[in-house]
Design an enzyme around this catalytic site. Structure first.
Site, short mmCIF file in Angstrom:
data_model
loop_
_atom_site.label_atom_id
_atom_site.label_comp_id
_atom_site.label_asym_id
_atom_site.label_seq_id
_atom_site.Cartn_x
_atom_site.Cartn_y
_atom_site.Cartn_z
N LYS A 41 28.57 2.72 47.19
CA LYS A 41 27.27 2.60 47.86
C LYS A 41 27.13 3.60 49.00
CE LYS A 41 28.49 -0.03 51.69
NZ LYS A 41 28.04 0.02 53.09
N THR A 42 28.21 3.90 49.72
CA THR A 42 28.10 4.84 50.84
C THR A 42 27.77 6.24 50.32
OG1 THR A 42 29.72 3.58 52.11
CG2 THR A 42 29.30 5.83 52.82
N ASP A 233 22.01 0.14 56.07
CA ASP A 233 23.28 -0.18 55.40
C ASP A 233 23.67 -1.62 55.71
OD1 ASP A 233 25.56 0.18 53.91
OD2 ASP A 233 26.67 1.23 55.48
N GLU A 234 24.40 -2.26 54.79
CA GLU A 234 24.90 -3.63 54.97
C GLU A 234 23.77 -4.60 55.34
OE1 GLU A 234 27.75 -4.27 53.99
OE2 GLU A 234 29.15 -2.65 54.43
N GLN A 264 28.45 -10.52 49.30
CA GLN A 264 29.43 -10.24 50.35
C GLN A 264 28.89 -10.59 51.74
OE1 GLN A 264 32.18 -6.73 49.81
NE2 GLN A 264 30.58 -6.05 48.42
N ARG A 610 39.13 -7.01 46.84
CA ARG A 610 39.91 -6.03 47.62
C ARG A 610 41.02 -5.43 46.75
NH1 ARG A 610 36.26 -4.75 50.10
NH2 ARG A 610 35.22 -6.23 48.72
#
Length: 764
Positions: A41-42, A233-234, A264, A610
């Site tokens: 996504k970044t 973002d986020e 998340q 993770r």
């Protein structure tokens, strides 16, 4: 959709998959980029920003790009520079919510009664100011701590609420019935004090801008005209104030692109509202929703297990991660007998992975609560496995543990000056700087440790009556605990000390987010002591653990909480303590409803995703909770994992029957309720902090001679009849001498008992 400036695709589109390219090229109108874990996504967000600038759709000053951390902002700017060079330097509105809001507020500070050079208070300054507000209102700061009020005000500001907006029920939960002492009234007074100081706290940065937008529409219109594109973002971590700020800034163009993952969203405890991302399409009708589902991190089995688990949440938009990687190993679910065996098993598996060529740096143990780390730290010290704690202190480094250890040290070592100084006024006993200054001065003049100086000082009138009573009471408490140490088990002694000293009560009364975890850590400390034959042996073990902190090993396995692990990745992940009441947490279960449990499930999803190569989940049949062994049942999250992607085993005879029982909704422990996963003593222990809940203090006993400075030789220049001067009591005449203790008849203060260290002999 904007057209590209040439037939050849620009460099920032290289290597992007189709949904990522769509996220970059869909520049007009509202866009929600639903980006799953490990889906790049970044990269997509950075490429989108590069495309907008390079295609001349907007100048850098016309773009608002918001992140949650300075690290994320720096990474985005660095990637931009790699893609489009110098053009990335002119992005004045790329940064965190607070940084950008502060930039705006300095320009418009006068509209909320501030000067442009206002000060931004840090947490310590905020607490000092709030303490003044609480005391000025006539409240007892011990009963109504400033830290509790700070947490409430922060929550109100996260919701964008001014003092007049605070719900009555919440306002009345702080302060007594005295007029002007409610939470909202104190909040209003705090804001007045901030304005008088030309200061703002972090919550004010957004709150003041919301006020300005609401009361000065011209300012809002100017920013709406300025920002042609907004990128966030986020987005799943935004609170209500941040959400309002963003939606107000979105102009008629509606060119807002939010990147996030509803699966998340794990930070509700600090104000995050998952509803913000869930209602994006309602807020922006006709929005384009782009799902990034191709994962570049984990194996198919790991992703399938995560997908199957999170599918049990009802409050989600929905997506399914996939990968082109080989299948890999199934997620391992291992049942063990108890917590110590869990630590041994994880340590053994980590060592085996290392022998097989894996790096310890690429392994992680993820716990739900910080108190769980203690068992792994102790085990790894004993087997020589290097480790590090990320996102927090090592267990024995935490402030509350150091305080508790200081209490234990002063019991075993009466002259331990460092331990004495650490806890003599913790919790607060009214021994301020002046009292401690006198104590230190006396210790130096006597050339004796602080505890001996304290025992001598309380026999005099040097301190105020209140300080003298407090210090004398503390010395008597320590003497009593030392007597009890000869007959009580050391773990029980620790519980008594933490109870009778008021230390555990202090943290139970604390309303901060960290307080519950600190109580859990203290309970875990007393439980850990049971594994050692004596208090001395335990304290020696702690010294060895602390010495291990200085290990300079190049490779270390990481121990961290699930919350701290968000955004990270490891080859091999151990997810431990998956039992009802541990994970999901007891608090989430007690609150009832689906909201808290769904956030716990999202936390489990974050933990599984993770892992890159292997994920191992462990659960124990028995846990020692608050010093009592209780039967534990596997977490409901274990039963929600898809069987095809899970390898179930057990180190106990009978195999994975516990897991199967949980899978079928049964209760493998008979009278242990699935609703709590705790034995009957759980609620009782929790109510008193697991330390006995004593309300009747043992009567103080006389200070023992071993703790008192007795028989010290007095000054040779002082005798009965000597004229002396004392800085507090003035001039007087010595009427009696007992070693270094003097009886003096002062001209104005009357008869006082003082130490010769504090007087000056006058001539004649």
């Amino acid at each position: 959709m904007a057209s590209l400036p040439s037939q050849l695709p620009p460099s920032w589109l290289d290597g992007l998959n189709p949904p990522q390219r769509q996220a970059v090229l869909t520049t007009e109108g509202p866009v929600l980029i639903l980006a799953g874990a490990g889906t790049g996504k970044t990269r997509a967000l950075t490429a989108r920003l590069a495309h907008i600038l390079s295609s001349r759709l907007a100048w850098p000053s016309e773009v608002l790009a918001v992140t949650f951390t300075n690290k994320a902002a720096r990474e985005m700017r660095h990637r931009m520079e790699m893609l489009i060079g110098d053009m990335a330097e002119g992005l004045p509105f790329l940064g965190t919510f607070h940084a950008i809001a502060a930039r705006m507020l300095r320009k418009h500070a006068g509209l909320v009664g501030l000067d442009s050079n206002f000060t931004i208070l840090d947490t310590d300054d905020q607490l000092r100011l709030l303490k003044q507000v609480v005391i000025e209102a006539g409240l007892d700061e011990k009963r109504w701590p400033a830290k509790q009020l700070a947490g409430m005000i922060d929550r109100w500001k996260n919701r964008g609420e001014l003092p007049g907006d605070v719900p009555v029920g919440e306002s009345m939960s702080f302060g007594d019935s005295t007029p002007g002492t409610s939470g909202a009234k104190l909040y209003a007074r705090y804001q007045q004090r901030l304005a008088a100081l030309n200061a703002a706290d972090f919550g004010d940065l957004l709150l003041h801008m919301l006020t300005i937008f609401d009361t000065h529409p011209d300012v809002l219109v100017d920013y709406r005209k300025r920002f042609k594109y907004i990128l966030v973002d986020e987005y799943q971590d935004t609170n209500i104030a941040q959400y309002r700020w963003l939606t107000l800034l979105t102009s008629e163009r509606r060119n807002i692109a939010c990147v996030g993952d509803d699966d998340q969203s794990i930070y509700s405890w600090r104000g995050a509202e998952v509803a913000n991302i869930l209602k994006f399409e309602k807020d922006f009708p006709g929005a384009t929703v782009i799902k990034l589902e191709q994962n570049y991190r984990s194996t198919p089995h790991i992703l399938a297990a995560a997908n199957g688990l999170i599918a049990h949440n009802s409050a989600r938009i929905g997506k399914a991660l996939f990968t082109d990687e080989p299948a890999g190993d199934q997620v391992k679910v291992i049942g063990v007998w108890d917590g110590p065996e869990e630590a041994r098993l994880v340590g053994d598996k980590a060592e085996q992975l290392a022998r097989d060529g894996a790096s310890l740096n690429h392994m992680a143990i993820l716990v739900r609560a910080q108190f769980q780390t203690r068992a792994f730290e102790d085990r790894f010290v004993s087997i020589g496995l290097p480790y590090k704690i990320v996102g927090g202190f090592r267990f024995y480094e935490r402030a509350e543990i150091r305080d508790a250890l200081a209490y234990l040290r002063i019991v075993t070592s009466p002259n331990d000056a460092l331990a004495f100084e650490r806890i003599v006024n913790v919790p607060k006993r009214g021994l301020g700087d002046k009292a401690m200054g006198k104590l230190h001065a006396l210790a130096r003049s006597m050339d004796r440790p602080l505890p001996q100086a304290a025992a001598a000082l309380v026999e005099t009138d040097e301190l105020t009556p209140a300080a003298r009573r407090a210090l004398k009471g503390f010395i008597a408490d320590v003497a009593r605990w030392r007597d009890q140490s000869e007959n009580l088990p050391h773990s029980e002694l620790a519980r008594i000390i933490l109870d009778e000293s008021g230390y555990i009560t202090m943290w139970q009364a604390d309303k901060s987010v960290e307080a519950d975890g600190r109580v859990d850590n203290l309970i875990e400390l007393t439980r850990a002591m049971e594994d050692y034959p004596s208090l001395t042996a335990f304290l020696e073990h702690v010294s060895l653990v602390m010495d291990n902190d200085a290990s300079d090993a190049n490779e270390k396995i990481t121990i961290m909480t699930l919350h701290a692990a968000k955004g990270l990745e490891f080859d091999h992940v151990f997810l431990v303590g998956w039992e009802e009441g541990v994970f999901p947490s007891q608090r989430a279960m007690d609150e009832g409803g689906t909201k808290s449990l769904e956030e716990e499930r999202r936390l489990a999803y974050v933990g599984i995703t993770r892992a890159k190569k292997t994920a191992t989940i462990t659960h124990a049949a028995n846990r020692q909770i608050y010093g009592t062994w209780t039967a534990a049942i596997p977490s409901r999250f274990v039963s929600e994992l898809p069987p095809a992607n899970v390898d179930v085993s057990s180190t106990m005879s009978g195999g994975p029957s516990l897991w199967r029982a949980a899978l079928q909704g049964g209760d493998p422990f008979g009278d242990v309720s699935r609703g709590t996963g705790r034995g009957p003593g759980w609620a009782r222990a929790a109510a008193v902090g697991g330390f006995g809940g004593s309300t009747n203090r043992t009567p103080a006993i006389e200070v023992r001679a071993s703790a008192v400075s007795v028989g010290l030789k007095g000054r040779s220049d002082v005798a009965i009849g000597s004229k002396v001067f004392h800085s507090k009591f003035g001039a007087g005449v010595v009427t009696a001498v007992e070693g270094n203790k003097l009886e003096i008849d002062f001209e104005h203060a009357g008869q006082k008992r003082v130490l010769d260290s504090f007087i000056e002999v006058l001539p004649g």
